[in-house]
Design a protein around this motif. Structure first.
Motif, PDB file in Angstrom:
ATOM      1  N   GLY A 651     -48.094  -5.984 -13.212  1.00  0.00           N
ATOM      2  CA  GLY A 651     -46.794  -6.376 -13.763  1.00  0.00           C
ATOM      3  C   GLY A 651     -46.601  -5.848 -15.178  1.00  0.00           C
ATOM      4  O   GLY A 651     -45.521  -5.353 -15.535  1.00  0.00           O
ATOM      5  N   LYS A 652     -47.682  -5.981 -15.987  1.00  0.00           N
ATOM      6  CA  LYS A 652     -47.564  -5.483 -17.363  1.00  0.00           C
ATOM      7  C   LYS A 652     -47.382  -3.956 -17.387  1.00  0.00           C
ATOM      8  O   LYS A 652     -46.625  -3.410 -18.201  1.00  0.00           O
ATOM      9  N   SER A 653     -48.133  -3.280 -16.475  1.00  0.00           N
ATOM     10  CA  SER A 653     -47.978  -1.820 -16.407  1.00  0.00           C
ATOM     11  C   SER A 653     -46.551  -1.430 -16.028  1.00  0.00           C
ATOM     12  O   SER A 653     -45.977  -0.495 -16.586  1.00  0.00           O
ATOM     13  N   LEU A 654     -45.961  -2.190 -15.103  1.00  0.00           N
ATOM     14  CA  LEU A 654     -44.580  -1.905 -14.686  1.00  0.00           C
ATOM     15  C   LEU A 654     -43.612  -2.163 -15.828  1.00  0.00           C
ATOM     16  O   LEU A 654     -42.667  -1.380 -16.060  1.00  0.00           O
ATOM     17  N   LEU A 655     -43.857  -3.246 -16.570  1.00  0.00           N
ATOM     18  CA  LEU A 655     -42.987  -3.536 -17.715  1.00  0.00           C
ATOM     19  C   LEU A 655     -43.098  -2.452 -18.773  1.00  0.00           C
ATOM     20  O   LEU A 655     -42.100  -2.072 -19.414  1.00  0.00           O
TER      21      LEU A 655
END
Length: 709
Positions: A651-655
């Protein structure tokens, strides 16, 4: 004043009109002073003669006088300048005194010219030879002053002598011809006899006309072609050697000479008619008189008349030649008309003899009348046939000349290289080319019809002799007609072959323009697809299923862009092939190919970034949904808390990806959508990450409660 009277003076070249003109179109009068003492009287005579040559209109524009004092002394130059006031005071507008390298006393010369300026009535300037072009164009100056105008004084003088001799002879001849023609028009016998003594002019009109034509041809050739292949010059300009005067005299001579020839012809005609009438009147109404006159008519028609027609068998090889033959035939018809008039008169006399004669004479008179009628009618038929044949030949040559001009125009159009700006102009040029070719086809068809009609007339041509088998020399005429038609056919065939090549080339150019336009359009489409990808393909989906649907749509979108790119590449490859075929350089493909590759590279990078985001979103949604959908009664499924950590990392990578722009090879950057669109997508991911975090906390609470219990 005539040049022959002052010829020794004119040969000294004390002054001359070179034909050059100043910037006001005024004539340039040159006075070349020499080391020897110049006779002012001879110079004055020369100037008087030269100034009598130009017209009043030309004189009104004024003269520019060049006094070449480089080889003379100042006092001589001053005397010449002052003399101009008396010789041509009203016509001199500017006097250019060409000073020598070793200049005279500046104070003296300046003072003298300044002092005499108002009294002279014209401006006097002192210039060096190399600065004379400030006032007169180099092409209007002779080589003595560094100009390019060619002038041959002896040649000019010889032409003047010929011109004046022709003017004198033609004027005298006109007076004599007018006297002869007017005397003949009076009509009385006494006045005719008074003119007989001077019936022949003192000068041969043909020789005078020939001299005039040669002079006119020389003037025109000098004027338009230049002297001996050199730089064009015009010392025999209309205003200098009065070319219109020669033309006017020639026209008047031709008119009077034509009238003179008609007078001679009428006089000869009257003499012949008087002789015939005298023969008829001499014998009264006796049979022998009629017999004698009839035999004269028959003998002339079967003798000289038939010989004239027998020698006139050609049809000419051009319009002018056919017209000349027609004119010659009209002269022959005119001579025959005189004898036909005699035939009518004799026929009436024979009819009178038949009415008054004895029965024993009727048979012989009727045979005589029939013989005369047969000869006259046959000769008239031959004349009419010859006239029709010449008219058909004239029409044939007229059509051939028109067709030749059309072929020349078509060939000229084909020899000019095609350099149109767009496909529409090519289509228009191609249409014009087809129209010209169609016009040539119609012209050739008309030529064949006229030629076949003329050949039919020639093949039906009868013998000029009556009752005799005489072969007419028609092979040359037939060969000429067939040769003209074959030549026109070959020229048309060559033009058709060139038209086929030009048509193919122009169609290829149309295709080239179309390929270039379509390739540019493909670049525009690909740019629009890139713009749509950046601005509208923003959503990452609310769940894994929706994200997978978005990923599939994106792949189809990429397929469309790939097809557009391939289409553009194919078009550009086609332009290269067409340019090689046309041996030309494409005007737009050189710029279009880099643009196409640049846009496609940007689209590829943007598409890859979009795929990475969607695939990351699918992985994130799938993992999150799997955890969130597990039952809480099965805690053994969540023994490893690493799954939660992995989801949070994805999720953090996508953000992080949502905040990073797409970087192109040229260093430019582009973001997907607007900042608000990206914030909305990131907010949805954060909410799902919160649900996963909450699930993680719920699973940890039982683990904490168990040790306490």
């Amino acid at each position: 004043m005539e040049a022959s009277v002052i010829l020794p003076i004119l040969k000294k070249k004390l002054a001359f009109l070179s034909g050059g003109k100043d910037r006001r179109s005024g004539l340039i009068l040159t006075i070349p002073l020499c080391l020897e003492q110049t006779s002012m009287d001879e110079l004055s005579v020369t100037l008087d003669y030269l100034l009598s040559i130009p017209s009043e209109k030309c004189k009104a524009r004024g003269f520019t006088v060049i006094v070449d004092g480089r080889k003379s002394q100042w006092n001589v130059v001053k005397t010449v300048v002052l003399m101009l006031q008396n010789v041509v005071p009203a016509e001199v507008s500017l006097v250019c005194v060409v000073k020598p390298d070793e200049f005279w006393d500046k104070k003296v010369t300046h003072f003298c010219f300044w002092k005499e300026k108002d009294r002279l009535g014209f401006e006097v300037i002192l210039v060096s030879a190399n600065k004379l072009t400030r006032y007169i164009e180099p092409c209007q100056l002779t080589e003595d002053f560094g100009g390019t105008l060619t002038y041959d004084h002896m040649d000019w003088l010889n032409k003047r002598l010929v011109f004046e001799k022709f003017t004198k002879e033609s004027t005298s001849l006109l007076d004599e011809l007018a006297l002869i023609n007017n005397g003949s028009d009076k009509g009385t016998q006494e006045k005719e006899r008074s003119v007989d003594l001077n019936f022949l002019p003192s000068v041969d009109p043909e020789m005078v006309l020939q001299t005039g034509h040669e002079l006119l041809s020389e003037l025109q050739q000098r004027r338009f072609n230049g002297s001996d292949g050199g730089v064009s010059w015009s010392p025999m300009d209309d205003e200098l050697l009065a070319q219109p005067q020669v033309m006017k005299l020639l026209d008047s001579l031709r008119e009077q000479y034509t009238r003179y020839q008609e007078v001679c012809r009428q006089r000869s005609k009257r003499t012949q008619l008087e002789e015939i009438q005298q023969k008829v009147m001499q014998h009264g109404e006796c049979k022998s008189s009629a017999d004698t006159s009839v035999f004269q008519v028959v003998n002339w028609l079967e003798g000289p008349g038939s010989e004239q027609l027998r020698t006139q068998w050609g049809i000419g090889d051009s319009i002018r030649a056919s017209q000349a033959l027609q004119q010659k035939h009209e002269e022959i018809e005119s001579q025959h008309s005189e004898w036909f008039a005699v035939y009518v008169e004799l026929n009436q006399q024979i009819a009178a003899l038949l009415n008054a004669g004895d029965e024993e004479d009727l048979v012989e008179l009727k045979a005589l009348q029939q013989q005369l009628s047969d000869v006259c009618y046959r000769q008239a038929s031959q004349l009419e046939f010859r006239q029709n044949l010449l008219q058909a030949a004239l029409e044939f040559h007229s059509v051939a000349q028109d067709l030749s001009q059309q072929l020349d125009g078509l060939l000229g159009m084909l020899c000019v290289d095609v350099a149109p700006a767009d496909g529409a102009s090519i289509q228009q040029t191609l249409k014009l080319l087809e129209e010209k070719l169609k016009s040539v086809d119609l012209g050739l068809q008309g030529l064949r019809e006229k030629g076949q009609s003329l050949l039919d007339q020639i093949s039906n041509q009868a013998s000029w002799a009556y009752g005799k088998d005489v072969t007419i020399e028609n092979k040359e005429n037939v060969d000429h007609i067939q040769g003209v038609m074959e030549d026109m056919q070959l020229r048309k065939q060559r033009c058709e072959d060139m038209v086929d090549v030009r048509r193919l080339k122009m169609l290829q150019m149309v295709q080239l323009f179309k390929c270039e336009e379509d390739a540019a359009q493909a670049v525009e489409w690909l740019s629009e697809l890139l713009d749509a990808l950046l601005k509208t393909h923003i959503r990452l989906g609310d769940d894994s299923q929706e994200t997978k649907v978005l990923l599939e749509k994106h792949r189809k979108f990429v397929d469309v862009a790939q097809s557009t790119y391939d289409y553009g590449r194919q078009l550009l490859q086609a332009t290269v092939v067409l340019c090689q075929s046309l041996r030309c350089t494409s005007r737009s493909s050189g710029d279009t190919l880099p643009r196409l590759n640049r846009v496609w590279k940007q689209f590829t990078l943007t598409s890859e970034e979009r795929v990475q985001r969607l695939e990351t979103a699918v992985a994130f949604h799938s993992s999150a949904e799997k955890i969130l959908q597990e039952c809480p009664e099965q805690p053994e499924a969540f023994n490893e808390m690493e799954q939660f950590d992995e989801i949070e990392a994805v999720g953090k990578s996508l953000l992080d990806r949502l905040t990073v722009p797409v970087v192109y090879p040229d260093g430019s950057e582009q973001y997907f959508g607007s900042p608000s669109d990206m914030a909305s997508a990131a907010e949805h991911i954060r909410e799902k990450m919160k649900l996963v975090s909450l699930k993680k906390q719920q699973l940890r609470q039982p683990e904490v409660a168990t040790p306490e219990s």
